[in-house]
Design a protein around this motif. Structure first.
Motif, PDB file in Angstrom:
ATOM      1  N   LEU A   1       0.778  -1.166  -0.013  1.00 17.77           N
ATOM      2  CA  LEU A   1      -0.157   0.109   0.005  1.00 17.77           C
ATOM      3  C   LEU A   1       0.925   1.364  -0.011  1.00 17.77           C
ATOM      4  CD1 LEU A   1      -2.837   1.596   0.194  1.00 17.77           C
ATOM      5  CD2 LEU A   1      -2.686   1.188   2.818  1.00 17.77           C
ATOM      6  N   SER A   2       1.860   1.255   0.877  1.00 19.68           N
ATOM      7  CA  SER A   2       2.749   2.601   0.808  1.00 19.68           C
ATOM      8  C   SER A   2       3.407   2.867  -0.345  1.00 19.68           C
ATOM      9  CB  SER A   2       3.725   2.360   2.169  1.00 19.68           C
ATOM     10  OG  SER A   2       4.587   1.200   1.998  1.00 19.68           O
ATOM     11  N   LYS A   3       3.912   1.646  -1.102  1.00 17.71           N
ATOM     12  CA  LYS A   3       4.445   1.835  -2.343  1.00 17.71           C
ATOM     13  C   LYS A   3       3.597   2.433  -3.495  1.00 17.71           C
ATOM     14  CE  LYS A   3       8.208   1.683  -4.773  1.00 17.71           C
ATOM     15  NZ  LYS A   3       9.255   2.668  -4.465  1.00 17.71           N
ATOM     16  N   LYS A   4       2.260   1.951  -3.421  1.00 19.79           N
ATOM     17  CA  LYS A   4       1.295   2.311  -4.475  1.00 19.79           C
ATOM     18  C   LYS A   4       0.851   3.552  -4.047  1.00 19.79           C
ATOM     19  CE  LYS A   4      -2.143  -0.437  -4.828  1.00 19.79           C
ATOM     20  NZ  LYS A   4      -3.253  -1.658  -4.371  1.00 19.79           N
ATOM     21  N   ARG A   5       0.985   4.005  -2.921  1.00 20.31           N
ATOM     22  CA  ARG A   5       0.477   5.392  -2.873  1.00 20.31           C
ATOM     23  C   ARG A   5       1.666   6.362  -3.052  1.00 20.31           C
ATOM     24  NH1 ARG A   5      -3.632   6.855   0.606  1.00 20.31           N
ATOM     25  NH2 ARG A   5      -2.366   8.547   1.627  1.00 20.31           N
ATOM     26  N   GLU A   6       2.570   6.067  -2.868  1.00 23.86           N
ATOM     27  CA  GLU A   6       4.128   6.766  -3.189  1.00 23.86           C
ATOM     28  C   GLU A   6       4.102   7.000  -4.739  1.00 23.86           C
ATOM     29  OE1 GLU A   6       8.813   5.958  -3.485  1.00 23.86           O
ATOM     30  OE2 GLU A   6       7.349   5.338  -1.770  1.00 23.86           O
ATOM     31  N   LEU A   7       3.647   6.005  -5.666  1.00 25.77           N
ATOM     32  CA  LEU A   7       3.808   6.048  -7.072  1.00 25.77           C
ATOM     33  C   LEU A   7       2.625   6.859  -7.878  1.00 25.77           C
ATOM     34  CD1 LEU A   7       5.614   2.387  -7.520  1.00 25.77           C
ATOM     35  CD2 LEU A   7       6.706   4.894  -7.668  1.00 25.77           C
ATOM     36  N   ALA A   8       1.532   6.584  -7.259  1.00 28.76           N
ATOM     37  CA  ALA A   8       0.244   6.840  -7.993  1.00 28.76           C
ATOM     38  C   ALA A   8      -0.242   8.335  -7.788  1.00 28.76           C
ATOM     39  CB  ALA A   8      -0.744   6.114  -7.456  1.00 28.76           C
ATOM     40  N   ASP A   9      -0.924   8.815  -8.462  1.00 29.43           N
ATOM     41  CA  ASP A   9      -1.453  10.178  -8.484  1.00 29.43           C
ATOM     42  C   ASP A   9      -2.922  10.206  -7.788  1.00 29.43           C
ATOM     43  OD1 ASP A   9       0.137  11.752 -10.682  1.00 29.43           O
ATOM     44  OD2 ASP A   9      -0.478  10.007 -11.831  1.00 29.43           O
ATOM     45  N   TYR A  10      -3.423   9.140  -7.874  1.00 32.15           N
ATOM     46  CA  TYR A  10      -4.869   8.988  -6.957  1.00 32.15           C
ATOM     47  C   TYR A  10      -4.777   7.625  -6.489  1.00 32.15           C
ATOM     48  CZ  TYR A  10      -5.749  12.568 -10.531  1.00 32.15           C
ATOM     49  OH  TYR A  10      -5.562  13.594 -11.514  1.00 32.15           O
ATOM     50  N   TYR A  11      -5.730   7.631  -5.377  1.00 27.31           N
ATOM     51  CA  TYR A  11      -6.301   6.203  -4.774  1.00 27.31           C
ATOM     52  C   TYR A  11      -7.517   5.813  -4.579  1.00 27.31           C
ATOM     53  CZ  TYR A  11      -5.043   1.986  -2.341  1.00 27.31           C
ATOM     54  OH  TYR A  11      -5.176   0.637  -1.897  1.00 27.31           O
TER      55      TYR A  11
ATOM     56  N   ASN B   1     -16.734   3.406  -7.139  1.00 26.66           N
ATOM     57  CA  ASN B   1     -17.622   4.465  -6.705  1.00 26.66           C
ATOM     58  C   ASN B   1     -17.142   5.597  -6.073  1.00 26.66           C
ATOM     59  OD1 ASN B   1     -20.191   2.602  -7.205  1.00 26.66           O
ATOM     60  ND2 ASN B   1     -19.698   1.592  -5.453  1.00 26.66           N
ATOM     61  N   ASP B   2     -15.894   5.574  -5.642  1.00 27.26           N
ATOM     62  CA  ASP B   2     -15.246   6.886  -5.024  1.00 27.26           C
ATOM     63  C   ASP B   2     -15.019   7.789  -6.141  1.00 27.26           C
ATOM     64  OD1 ASP B   2     -14.775   5.693  -2.454  1.00 27.26           O
ATOM     65  OD2 ASP B   2     -12.736   5.218  -2.986  1.00 27.26           O
ATOM     66  N   ILE B   3     -15.075   7.481  -7.167  1.00 25.73           N
ATOM     67  CA  ILE B   3     -14.818   8.493  -8.457  1.00 25.73           C
ATOM     68  C   ILE B   3     -15.999   9.571  -8.374  1.00 25.73           C
ATOM     69  CG2 ILE B   3     -14.270   8.954 -10.641  1.00 25.73           C
ATOM     70  CD1 ILE B   3     -12.857   6.220 -10.582  1.00 25.73           C
ATOM     71  N   GLU B   4     -17.346   9.024  -8.707  1.00 21.00           N
ATOM     72  CA  GLU B   4     -18.428   9.588  -8.747  1.00 21.00           C
ATOM     73  C   GLU B   4     -18.823  10.503  -7.303  1.00 21.00           C
ATOM     74  OE1 GLU B   4     -22.977   8.973  -9.961  1.00 21.00           O
ATOM     75  OE2 GLU B   4     -21.777   7.171  -9.985  1.00 21.00           O
ATOM     76  N   LYS B   5     -18.559   9.779  -6.098  1.00 25.37           N
ATOM     77  CA  LYS B   5     -18.621  10.344  -4.798  1.00 25.37           C
ATOM     78  C   LYS B   5     -17.622  11.628  -4.772  1.00 25.37           C
ATOM     79  CE  LYS B   5     -18.757   6.610  -2.786  1.00 25.37           C
ATOM     80  NZ  LYS B   5     -19.002   5.522  -1.551  1.00 25.37           N
ATOM     81  N   GLY B   6     -16.599  11.351  -5.257  1.00 27.20           N
ATOM     82  CA  GLY B   6     -15.690  12.336  -5.164  1.00 27.20           C
ATOM     83  C   GLY B   6     -14.908  12.042  -3.764  1.00 27.20           C
ATOM     84  N   THR B   7     -14.661  10.706  -3.494  1.00 24.65           N
ATOM     85  CA  THR B   7     -14.037  10.459  -2.255  1.00 24.65           C
ATOM     86  C   THR B   7     -12.555   9.789  -2.491  1.00 24.65           C
ATOM     87  OG1 THR B   7     -15.305   8.513  -2.395  1.00 24.65           O
ATOM     88  CG2 THR B   7     -16.188  10.185  -0.846  1.00 24.65           C
TER      89      THR B   7
END
Length: 222
Positions: free
Chosen positions: A197-207, A212-218
């Protein structure tokens, strides 16, 4: 997240479909069948590799295997085909996300490390194949992920500049592939890659935890 995005490109396993749970059991069964003992960091060595590259990896790690690359790949495919056609499900919210954006004219592609036969089988079984304008596997390009090759191939076929593509990926090597292609990348929550998880968050632009998070803006902006 979708500002100036003209195409969305998905990795398949763990990103678009919930399927990573299949493979550890396959590995165990295969290793037991041939009386093989996996070395340390065995699974880490496979991350991002194409289906063909993983087969070669097995032959390199286990020289006692008296098989060709094609024989290894076919045996794996035979072992998991039923699961990909009857048990694999779309990630939560993915179907609504795709159909909603398709109505707005979004282009969609698949850039996967999996075998084409399994990819096509899953997309057909889940009734989403028609939504994808381009489907390619890393076996069709020079190098698997983190090389950008498969993502660039899909973008070229979609006729969309990499800077206007959004990638969804579940593992660090896949995220790197999208970033190396010059694309924005959203990391997707998946149980299999939770230790990273920490490596994924370090590399990506979004999580996102799910689509459903995309439509909800979460979703998280990293």
């Amino acid at each position: 997240m979708l500002k100036e995005i003209e195409a969305v490109i998905f990795d398949l396993d763990g990103s678009l479909v919930d399927s990573m749970w299949i493979w550890p059991a396959v590995d165990r069964a295969y290793l037991e069948k041939y009386h093989l003992t996996q070395p340390d960091n065995f699974h880490e060595g496979m991350e991002g590799k194409s289906y063909t590259e993983v087969a070669q990896y097995f032959l390199d790690v286990f020289p006692e295997l008296d098989c060709t690359i094609e024989e290894v790949k076919q045996e794996w495919t035979d072992m998991v085909y039923e699961a990909y056609t009857h048990q694999v499900k779309l990630k939560t919210g993915a179907y609504h996300f795709i159909t909603h954006l398709r109505e707005r004219g979004m282009k969609f592609g698949i850039a996967t490390s999996n075998a084409r036969e399994l990819t096509e089988a899953a997309l057909e079984a889940l009734h989403v194949k028609e939504y994808f304008d381009s489907v390619h596997t890393s076996c069709e390009v020079k190098s698997g992920k983190p090389s950008p090759d498969v993502y660039l191939l899909v973008a070229e076929e979609l006729e969309v500049s990499p800077k206007n593509c959004l990638v969804f990926e579940d593992v660090p090597m896949g995220i790197l592939a999208g970033k190396n292609a010059g694309m924005r990348v959203c990391a997707v929550e998946d149980e299999f890659s939770r230790p990273q998880l920490s490596k994924k968050r370090e590399l990506a632009d979004y999580y996102i935890m799910d689509y459903n998070d995309i439509e909800k803006g979460t979703y998280e902006v990293l």
